[in-house]
Design a protein around this motif. Structure first.
Motif: not given
Length: 901
Positions: A313-341
């Motif tokens: 529930q916390t992973r969903r509410n904090l949108e860590i790897t995907q958004t709560a509304r439509d389960s997309t990567f864009h808009g998640s914490l992982l999206w905001a922090l992922d600058r890996t190459v």
């Protein structure tokens, strides 16, 4: 053609298409084997050995399926469903097939749909076969055992899990066969098992069952009485027999696999359920991968208490790897922090975010490396440039170790090994732990890279049986064969000029095609001038084609030599691949070091460009954040639009070491344990809650955080209760889901937890909801004393701050104008007494007549109804929070004076 897609096939058309082909049998179990053709008898026999899988049977250039499997893949892959004669007494049976060269593409689609696939390939040359070509199942491909690059997501793991349960205890093992990771754990509480499975999101989970002779793959949502209720139904499950999961057999398999005499070194000697799960998982890999050895790393044992606990529930509410509304990567914490190459870094960052640390030293080790990379921008940028040139070492090593790597994979490994000394030179003077891990390049990998580069051509073909893999000068026999081929090919290349001169036909040509081989072409008008030793082989509209005995002799020699060359090149390549496979563990250790630095370089990049600070971490309860920001929302808004806010929670009550919120006067008392946060809808309360949770999570990952300054203690768990969601599948209403989640929080939170609650009690009657919200807030502040932010529209809860010393009121401020309100998104001390719900409705577009009527009704309610909330004076001492006595709890609401109408 069996592999051609149908124009618009549908499941509804299948009966008609079967009838069109006069199919009598659609189930292999309903036929008499003696009536089948030899090939179909072999097919049915193998199908009986793999009843849970779709059997793809190699026939010529196609992998074909028959009976019920043909119907299934025709439906799932939208292929033409046709039929095949299976014998005089049987008649025609359903048939659907796919071209052999498109196997990976179609298998990917089937595996993504949750199917298992048994691949039955030809294991002898059809040209040399006597009678039926020998075929065997070379591999069983399931959602959790895929290795092929095109079937895997580069940025996330593909886990195969195994679960063993006994009463309220459970053991869990999981592995990624593509990267070699292999972990096991054991614990109590089936709820913990549910949350761990949700964290892993396994592609496939093995469950032992007592049902006799059952081996079944359950696709997502497929019901089964053999599946425990605690396992989420949205994943694939494979039901397995109990035998491989018994303690003795599982333990022996682990000892043999890792060549040990005891499991003490693996940390699971006294964890019987963990051992059973890990051993059962190994048996499944041996069963499905046949002769192919999956190179797993040594089994690692972990405990849930090693990491910050974040439930689903916390992973969903904090949108860590995907958004709560439509389960997309864009808009998640992982999206905001992922600058890996690199793909390795992307997977590692996901794992770090889902398993934040509890060990301050481990957190500070990551922070120290981040500090170096933030301060030295030139080093960071050069590192990222070099990292971009490194391929996915983890999965390349896995394919090499399992014998499935192609020549391009080995070239990619060689190119990656060549970058390692450059990385080591860049960080030669570094002192932080993660950069120091790159300073030593294993000599065996440098040597292996040189061997691969000296043996393999720079751009080898995709398929291993086409030749052109090995450089000249590597093998004397190979060089000699190539010279012989070159001589014959040169003779053929010169033949055209020689024959033109000999025949006097200036337009004579020497040509080649795959079906006919080499030939001499003469136009029909000049055919009479053909030399007497020419043998006519083909007549076309405008030309005659001839051969000569010498031409065919040279052609046969070229073909035979090329076949020998291809075989020899393949043998040399296999030796190279085996040599790489022997270094799998070493390659993966280097890959882990590279992945970690990639993650930290990316986090440093975000920290620099987003203005993050290094949080001070300590063994205390305090959460002090100055000018904190939501890491995702601020990136989605134009620069400078996000309004930062401070947070001060949980300072030691005995020392009074609280910090004031930015822009406010220092509190005379310590920072509160619980904040009652009020304010209008859409003013930013939910965003503020989430930003505090994400800042705490990022800090325990080891990242810098979006704030001007931060001092944070170590949390054992983060809980969030945000939003309203029905669970229709289990018949639970919005309010019941809310109560279940709230109960979970109250039953598991501790004084070292962070609790973020939004709108508790809004799903029921006003008095019921207010009573529950009051009691929950009171329990969190008095009994649990967890750091809590409680956002609510029940303004009456502001009264709690006058009763409990460790409760404070804060509000999200607005600016009122004559005809509108302006949301300032600023959190300030004090409680709000209005929610501006009607104004929010106007902004949402409710019709003006509805808005006018709502204001009239609200005016009438305010005149004739009043709710005054407050505990009876003296019933709850203000000097210090305490747990209410039994007498206090037993007093009726009316007597306490909480509600007065």
């Amino acid at each position: 053609m069996t592999g051609s897609p149908a124009a618009n096939p549908s499941a509804a058309d299948l009966p008609e298409r079967l009838a069109k082909h006069t199919v009598r049998y659609s189930d292999h179990g309903s036929v008499n084997w003696d009536d089948l053709t030899p090939m179909m008898q072999h097919y049915v026999a193998i199908k009986e050995e793999h009843p849970h899988a779709l059997l793809l049977y190699r026939v010529g250039d196609f992998f074909e399926t028959f009976f019920q499997d043909a119907i299934t893949i025709a439906r799932e892959l939208e292929l033409v469903l046709t039929s095949k004669d299976a014998g005089k007494a049987i008649g025609r049976v359903p048939l659907a097939g796919i071209p052999h060269h498109a196997l990976d593409r179609y298998c990917t689609a089937l595996v993504e749909k949750g199917f298992a696939i048994a691949i039955c390939d030809q294991v002898e040359d059809p040209a040399l076969a006597q009678g039926l070509v020998k075929r065997e199942v070379t591999r069983v491909m399931t959602p959790g055992t895929v290795l092929e690059e095109g079937m895997l997501s580069a940025s996330r793991n593909n886990f195969l899990a195994a679960v063993v349960m006994a009463a309220d205890h459970w053991g869990l093992a999981y592995a990624d066969v593509s990267t070699g990771e292999f972990f096991t754990t054991q614990s109590r509480s089936l709820k913990q098992l549910t949350q761990e499975v949700m964290r892993l999101q396994p592609a496939e989970t093995l469950v032992p069952t007592n049902a006799p002779d059952i081996i079944t793959l359950l696709r997502p949502g497929e019901p089964s009485e053999h599946l425990p209720d605690c396992l989420p139904r949205q994943f694939c499950y494979t039901l397995r027999p109990q035998a491989p999961f018994t303690q003795s057999e599982a333990r022996q398999r682990l000892l043999q696999r890792f060549r040990l005499r005891s499991l003490e070194g693996l940390g699971c000697e006294h964890l019987p359920l963990a051992v059973r799960a890990a051993g059962g998982l190994l048996e499944y890999l041996e069963d499905t991968q046949k002769s192919m050895q999956v190179p797993l790393q040594s089994l690692a044992t972990y405990t849930l208490s090693e990491y910050l606990v974040i439930d689903h529930q916390t992973r969903r509410n904090l949108e860590i790897t995907q958004t709560a509304r439509d389960s997309t990567f864009h808009g998640s914490l992982l999206w905001a922090l992922d600058r890996t190459v690199t793909a390795m870094g992307s997977r590692a960052l996901r794992r770090w975010l889902l398993q934040p640390l509890l060990d301050i030293e481990a957190i500070q080790a990551r922070q120290d490396t981040l500090e170096d990379l933030v301060q030295d921008g030139n080093l960071r940028q050069i590192l990222q440039q070099r990292l971009k040139q490194i391929y996915d070492l983890e999965r390349l090593a896995g394919r090499a170790g399992s014998g499935t790597a192609n020549a391009r994979d080995l070239v990619a490994l060689a190119d990656s090994f060549a970058r390692l000394p450059e990385l080591a030179a860049l960080v030669a003077s570094a002192q932080s732990a993660y950069l120091k891990a790159l300073q030593m390049v294993p000599p065996e990998l440098e040597q292996l890279g040189q061997v691969l580069r000296s043996h393999l051509v720079d751009t080898p073909p995709l398929y291993l049986n086409e030749g052109n893999l090995i450089r000249d000068g590597v093998n004397d026999k190979l060089d000699s064969l190539r010279q012989q081929v070159a001589g014959d090919q040169q003779w053929i290349a010169n033949l055209e000029a020689v024959e033109r001169q000999r025949s006097g036909i200036a337009t004579l040509k020497v040509g080649f095609n795959k079906a006919f081989g080499y030939y001499i072409s003469i136009s029909r008008a000049k055919a009479e001038q053909a030399p007497a030793d020419y043998i006519r082989k083909q007549t076309l509209t405008n030309e005659e084609r001839y051969i000569t005995p010498e031409l065919k002799e040279r052609e046969a020699r070229v073909f035979n030599l090329q076949a020998e060359i291809h075989s020899l090149e393949y043998d040399i390549f296999v030796q190279l691949r085996q040599q790489v496979g022997q270094h799998t563990d070493c390659i993966r250790r280097v890959a882990q070091a590279v992945a970690a630095v990639d993650v930290l370089c990316g986090l440093a990049e975000v920290a620099v460009y987003q203005g993050y600070c290094r949080p001070h971490m300590g063994q205390h309860r305090q959460i002090a954040i100055e000018a904190g920001r939501h890491p995702v929302v601020e990136q989605l808004l134009p620069t400078g639009f996000f309004v930062p806010n401070a947070t001060a929670l949980g300072a030691d009550q005995s020392t009074g070491s609280g910090q004031a919120l930015a822009g406010t006067q220092p509190r005379s008392s310590p920072d509160p344990d619980l904040i009652i946060l009020t304010g209008p809808n859409a003013s930013g309360k939910s965003c503020y809650l989430r930003q505090v949770g994400l800042i705490q999570l990022m800090a325990q990952v080891g990242s810098f955080v979006p704030a001007q300054a931060a001092s944070l203690g170590i949390c054992d768990r983060i809980f969030t209760r945000v939003g309203a969601v029905d669970d229709l599948a289990t018949g639970q209403s919005t309010f019941m889901v809310e109560m279940n989640e709230t109960a979970n929080i109250l039953n598991h939170a501790s004084e070292h937890s962070l609790v973020l609650l939004d709108e508790i009690g809004r799903g029921t009657a006003t008095f019921d909801g207010l009573s529950i919200a009051w009691a929950v807030a009171e329990h969190l502040a008095s009994d649990i004393r967890a750091c809590t932010i409680f956002a609510t529209h029940y303004h009456e809860l502001n009264e709690l701050s006058g009763i409990l010393d460790n409760v404070a009121n804060y509000q999200v401020t607005v600016k009122e104008m004559p005809d509108q309100i302006i949301f300032l998104h600023q959190v300030r001390p004090g409680g709000a007494d209005r929610s501006y719900g009607i104004e929010a409705g106007r902004l949402a577009g409710l019709p003006p007549s509805v808005i006018r009527r709502a204001k009239q009704v609200m005016h009438q309610i305010e005149q004739h109804s009043k709710i005054a909330v407050g505990l009876r004076r003296g019933s709850r001492p203000k000097s210090s929070p305490h747990k209410p006595s039994d007498d206090t709890v037993a007093e009726p609401v009316e007597q306490l004076g909480i509600f007065d109408a």
